[in-house]
Design a protein around this motif. Structure first.
Motif, mmCIF file in Angstrom:
data_model
loop_
_atom_site.group_PDB
_atom_site.id
_atom_site.type_symbol
_atom_site.label_atom_id
_atom_site.label_comp_id
_atom_site.label_asym_id
_atom_site.label_seq_id
_atom_site.Cartn_x
_atom_site.Cartn_y
_atom_site.Cartn_z
ATOM 1 N N UNK A 1 0.860 -1.178 0.000
ATOM 2 C CA UNK A 1 0.000 0.000 0.000
ATOM 3 C C UNK A 1 0.896 1.227 0.000
ATOM 4 N N UNK A 2 0.670 2.143 -0.949
ATOM 5 C CA UNK A 2 1.494 3.344 -1.048
ATOM 6 C C UNK A 2 0.622 4.582 -0.970
ATOM 7 N N UNK A 3 1.241 5.688 -0.549
ATOM 8 C CA UNK A 3 0.570 6.987 -0.485
ATOM 9 C C UNK A 3 1.163 7.868 -1.575
ATOM 10 N N UNK A 4 0.318 8.370 -2.482
ATOM 11 C CA UNK A 4 0.770 9.267 -3.560
ATOM 12 C C UNK A 4 0.575 10.711 -3.112
ATOM 13 N N UNK A 5 1.630 11.517 -3.240
ATOM 14 C CA UNK A 5 1.595 12.899 -2.766
ATOM 15 C C UNK A 5 1.913 13.863 -3.905
ATOM 16 N N UNK A 6 1.150 14.930 -4.073
ATOM 17 C CA UNK A 6 1.453 15.919 -5.116
ATOM 18 C C UNK A 6 2.789 16.610 -4.850
ATOM 19 N N UNK A 7 3.649 16.642 -5.860
ATOM 20 C CA UNK A 7 4.999 17.180 -5.681
ATOM 21 C C UNK A 7 4.982 18.649 -5.278
ATOM 22 N N UNK A 8 4.063 19.438 -5.833
ATOM 23 C CA UNK A 8 4.075 20.867 -5.531
ATOM 24 C C UNK A 8 3.734 21.144 -4.075
ATOM 25 N N UNK A 9 2.957 20.267 -3.449
ATOM 26 C CA UNK A 9 2.605 20.470 -2.046
ATOM 27 C C UNK A 9 3.715 20.049 -1.088
ATOM 28 N N UNK A 10 4.510 19.057 -1.468
ATOM 29 C CA UNK A 10 5.534 18.544 -0.545
ATOM 30 C C UNK A 10 6.888 19.197 -0.766
ATOM 31 N N UNK A 11 7.028 20.022 -1.809
ATOM 32 C CA UNK A 11 8.319 20.658 -2.087
ATOM 33 C C UNK A 11 8.883 21.410 -0.877
ATOM 34 N N UNK A 12 8.056 22.118 -0.054
ATOM 35 C CA UNK A 12 8.625 22.823 1.108
ATOM 36 C C UNK A 12 9.373 21.916 2.078
ATOM 37 N N UNK A 13 8.984 20.649 2.154
ATOM 38 C CA UNK A 13 9.685 19.731 3.065
ATOM 39 C C UNK A 13 11.137 19.555 2.664
ATOM 40 N N UNK A 14 11.411 19.608 1.366
ATOM 41 C CA UNK A 14 12.769 19.431 0.878
ATOM 42 C C UNK A 14 13.572 20.723 0.924
ATOM 43 N N UNK A 15 12.907 21.827 1.203
ATOM 44 C CA UNK A 15 13.614 23.099 1.352
ATOM 45 C C UNK A 15 14.121 23.298 2.776
ATOM 46 N N UNK A 16 13.649 22.465 3.704
ATOM 47 C CA UNK A 16 14.115 22.550 5.089
ATOM 48 C C UNK A 16 15.514 21.959 5.207
ATOM 49 N N UNK A 17 16.138 22.186 6.374
ATOM 50 C CA UNK A 17 17.476 21.623 6.582
ATOM 51 C C UNK A 17 17.426 20.095 6.552
ATOM 52 N N UNK A 18 16.397 19.511 7.156
ATOM 53 C CA UNK A 18 16.267 18.053 7.128
ATOM 54 C C UNK A 18 16.086 17.555 5.698
ATOM 55 N N UNK A 19 15.281 18.290 4.922
ATOM 56 C CA UNK A 19 15.065 17.881 3.545
ATOM 57 C C UNK A 19 16.328 17.964 2.722
ATOM 58 N N UNK A 20 17.104 19.037 2.920
ATOM 59 C CA UNK A 20 18.369 19.171 2.189
ATOM 60 C C UNK A 20 19.332 18.049 2.561
ATOM 61 N N UNK A 21 19.366 17.713 3.858
ATOM 62 C CA UNK A 21 20.247 16.620 4.275
ATOM 63 C C UNK A 21 19.785 15.300 3.685
ATOM 64 N N UNK A 22 18.478 15.098 3.668
ATOM 65 C CA UNK A 22 17.911 13.874 3.092
ATOM 66 C C UNK A 22 18.334 13.727 1.631
ATOM 67 N N UNK A 23 18.192 14.791 0.845
ATOM 68 C CA UNK A 23 18.557 14.740 -0.570
ATOM 69 C C UNK A 23 20.050 14.554 -0.758
ATOM 70 N N UNK A 24 20.857 15.303 0.021
ATOM 71 C CA UNK A 24 22.310 15.203 -0.135
ATOM 72 C C UNK A 24 22.813 13.811 0.206
ATOM 73 N N UNK A 25 22.263 13.231 1.268
ATOM 74 C CA UNK A 25 22.703 11.893 1.655
ATOM 75 C C UNK A 25 22.311 10.858 0.612
ATOM 76 N N UNK A 26 21.105 10.997 0.055
ATOM 77 C CA UNK A 26 20.657 10.053 -0.960
ATOM 78 C C UNK A 26 21.505 10.145 -2.222
ATOM 79 N N UNK A 27 21.810 11.382 -2.641
ATOM 80 C CA UNK A 27 22.631 11.560 -3.840
ATOM 81 C C UNK A 27 24.005 10.963 -3.628
ATOM 82 N N UNK A 28 24.600 11.239 -2.451
ATOM 83 C CA UNK A 28 25.952 10.719 -2.199
ATOM 84 C C UNK A 28 25.958 9.200 -2.146
ATOM 85 N N UNK A 29 25.013 8.610 -1.418
ATOM 86 C CA UNK A 29 25.008 7.153 -1.270
ATOM 87 C C UNK A 29 24.714 6.476 -2.599
#
Length: 613
Positions: free
Chosen positions: A114-142
């Motif tokens: 079972x998956x939850x589909x989320x509209x990208x435009x609504x969740x974009x602010x989460x990735x602008x936070x410090x936690x979101x930036x760390x999440x993206x940076x860690x994923x890209x590096x790994x």
């Protein structure tokens, strides 16, 4: 893609679920509720393609609610093993959704999901936070570091092969042992309430026999009332950490509702491609000679490198490494003392201090340790053990650990005392915190953790449990916490940067003081920050910032040390700025600036808020 079946979940339930998942945990409840109100929940069957972002642009991203999906990140490797598997709370499709490009991934259901589909435009602010930036940076590096054809991690679901055995609390030990034998299981869970289980194992039964207790005794009297447990969807590495931290025989596995699904034992991890640490742990634990022990431990840095490459958070990699250090030390003590028939391995408690005590040991860490003997042990008798303790230190050095250069070792008379002597010494340090390195010794012992002998808190730890009642010592510890190294920001290309001294140690000192000020007994730096978040001296926002910075710098430090190890160089805490990318240099500059700003705010509060010391 096959048609999915819609699943009804109320907004409140979805809001709570998303708030527990990174990086959405950085958002405020109203924002989470707005996202949840626009979410769609869908069920897929085994083998269904949930997402194929290689073929089409998407405007949504996905979070796994139940079950798991296999993920492929490269279109030319779709016939090979998946790059990773996401379980409950796992996020996928965000790169394609946030960039609007047909980049990746392909996600396929493993069993019913079972998956939850989320509209990208609504969740974009989460990735602008410090936690979101760390999440993206860690994923890209790994992702960039990951070896071809090696999954990022295996889920604990893959290791649960058999149905659990559950008995009632009143079941006799004899009956439980019989049922365990009939089921060919090494454990029985004891149902003690909704979603709550105790545990008896083969080892529990052997202890009963050895103690000559009647086998008619109810299992409730001999069970472990709080055994380690994980939920379905957790990575196998997370379960492995539970095994290593507690030297556990069994880790229980439950579903989200708390129902028992099975259990995993150390041997189960050996079959997992991503938990080789279990095999190494067992090899260390069962080494029969110090030579074998030293040889086995030399494989630990490569294991640490593999875990980093698979994308495990640096804090969890360091926890695994620290647990293996514990196993090495524990076995070295046993083997060395066993070679001296006149010594008793049960006569003392071995304490890991400093970073080892906090379970934050990295490749460059010194081995700080102390020993506490039972009261009544004479000075002459204690002296007979010190040569053996020096032998232990030599074994650890040959295995690859750094011997403490300042004499914080059981081979030093000052760090080998009886329980009562430690208690008296601790009280002396607390009464005179500015004399004879008292505050340094206090910090070492406050971070102490027994790993051999009496694993309950020794007397010295009980003294420090009331440390906040000693204002003069708390005042000195606070002064150390807000003391800022004499460094200048923004000049990274002209000097070396000591990651420990300039970034990690200040956070460690702040976290220690803050946790003590609120009476928390936790040891790990990030746990201390969370325990003290929202206190008078450490706001929740500042604690959150320090938590993030600690994780970022620890990853930078660990990666740097692994590169040194691969190059045959001794691991160190200093980096040359010219070896950092411009992004890394900027992140490090910003991180140290954040720490300095928080120290400045704490120093200001200390002047105006009474009774903080």
């Amino acid at each position: 893609m096959p048609a999915a079946r819609t699943v009804d979940l109320d907004v409140a339930t979805l809001t709570g679920f998303l708030g527990s998942c990174a990086p959405f945990d950085a958002l405020e409840p109203p924002e989470l509720a707005r996202i949840a109100a626009h979410a769609a929940v869908e069920q897929y069957e085994a083998g269904d393609v949930v997402l194929d972002a290689f073929d089409a642009r998407i405007a949504e991203l996905f979070v796994v609610w139940e079950g798991r999906v296999d993920i492929w990140l490269n279109t030319d490797r779709l016939t090979e093993l998946p790059d990773k598997t996401e379980g409950s709370g796992g996020l996928f499709g965000y790169v394609a959704a946030l960039t609007g490009a047909a980049l990746r991934p392909r996600a396929v259901a493993v069993g019913r999901v079972v998956v939850v589909r989320l509209p990208a435009d609504l969740v974009a602010p989460a990735f602008a936070s410090r936690r979101g930036a760390r999440f993206l940076a860690q994923e890209v590096w790994s992702t960039n570091q990951r070896a071809v054809g090696i999954p990022a991690y295996t889920l604990v679901d893959d290791l649960v092969a058999r149905a659990p055995l559950v008995v009632d609390p009143g079941t006799s030990i004899a009956d439980a042992a019989l049922r365990m034998a009939q089921a060919d299981l090494g454990y029985a869970a004891v149902g003690i309430g909704p979603g709550r289980f105790g545990l008896v194992t083969d080892a529990s039964v052997r202890d009963v026999v050895a103690a000559a207790l009647p086998t008619t005794t109810p299992v409730a009297e001999v069970m472990d009332p709080d055994p380690p447990r994980v939920q379905l969807g957790a990575s196998a590495t997370e379960a492995l950490i539970k095994v290593l931290e507690g030297a556990a025989d069994v880790v229980l596995v439950t579903d989200r509702a708390g129902e028992l699904c099975g259990a995993v034992a150390p041997i189960d991890f050996v079959v997992s491609s991503t938990t080789a640490g279990a095999a190494l742990h067992e090899q260390l634990r069962r080494a029969t000679t110090v030579t074998e022990l030293e040889h086995r431990y030399r494989g630990v840095p490569q294991l640490v490198s593999d875990l980093m490459a698979r994308g495990l958070a640096s804090s969890r990699v360091i926890t695994v490494h620290s647990a293996l250090v514990d196993t090495l030390v524990r076995r070295a003590v046993q083997l060395v003392v066993a070679a001296h028939p006149d010594l008793d391995v049960d006569a003392f408690t071995w304490l890991s201090l400093g970073s080892n005590g906090r379970r934050e040991a990295v490749l460059s860490s010194d081995l700080d340790a102390a020993v506490s003997f039972a009261d009544g042990t004479s000075a002459e008798e204690i002296a007979r053990y010190r040569p053996a303790f020096l032998e232990v230190a030599h074994v650890l050095e040959r295995a690859g650990l750094n011997h403490d250069r300042h004499g914080v070792s059981p081979g030093n008379q000052e760090f080998t005392r009886t329980h009562r002597q430690w208690q008296a010494a601790a009280r002396g340090w607390l009464s005179r915190p500015r004399e004879d390195d008292a505050v340094i010794k206090t910090c070492l012992l406050v971070d102490g953790r027994p790993i051999h002998g009496d694993l309950t808190l020794p007397e010295v730890a009980r003294v420090f449990g009331d440390l906040r009642l000693h204002p003069s010592t708390m005042e000195v510890l606070l002064a150390i916490s807000v003391d800022r190294p004499r460094t200048r920001r923004g000049r990274w290309r002209r000097r070396q940067v000591d990651l420990k001294r300039e970034a990690l140690l200040p956070i460690t000192n702040i976290a220690r003081w803050a946790a003590l000020s609120v009476g928390s007994p936790v040891l790990q730096t990030q746990e201390r920050l969370r325990a003290a978040a929202g206190s008078r001296m450490l706001s929740a926002e500042d604690a959150d910032t320090l938590d993030d910075v600690f994780e970022i710098v620890q990853r930078m430090r660990l990666r740097h040390q692994l590169e040194q190890f691969q190059a045959g160089e001794p691991p160190s805490d200093t980096v040359r700025p010219r070896d950092l990318s411009s992004i890394e240099a900027g992140v490090l500059d910003e991180a140290i600036g954040e720490i300095t700003a928080i120290q400045r705010r704490m120093a200001t509060k200390a002047r105006y808020v009474p009774d903080l010391g």
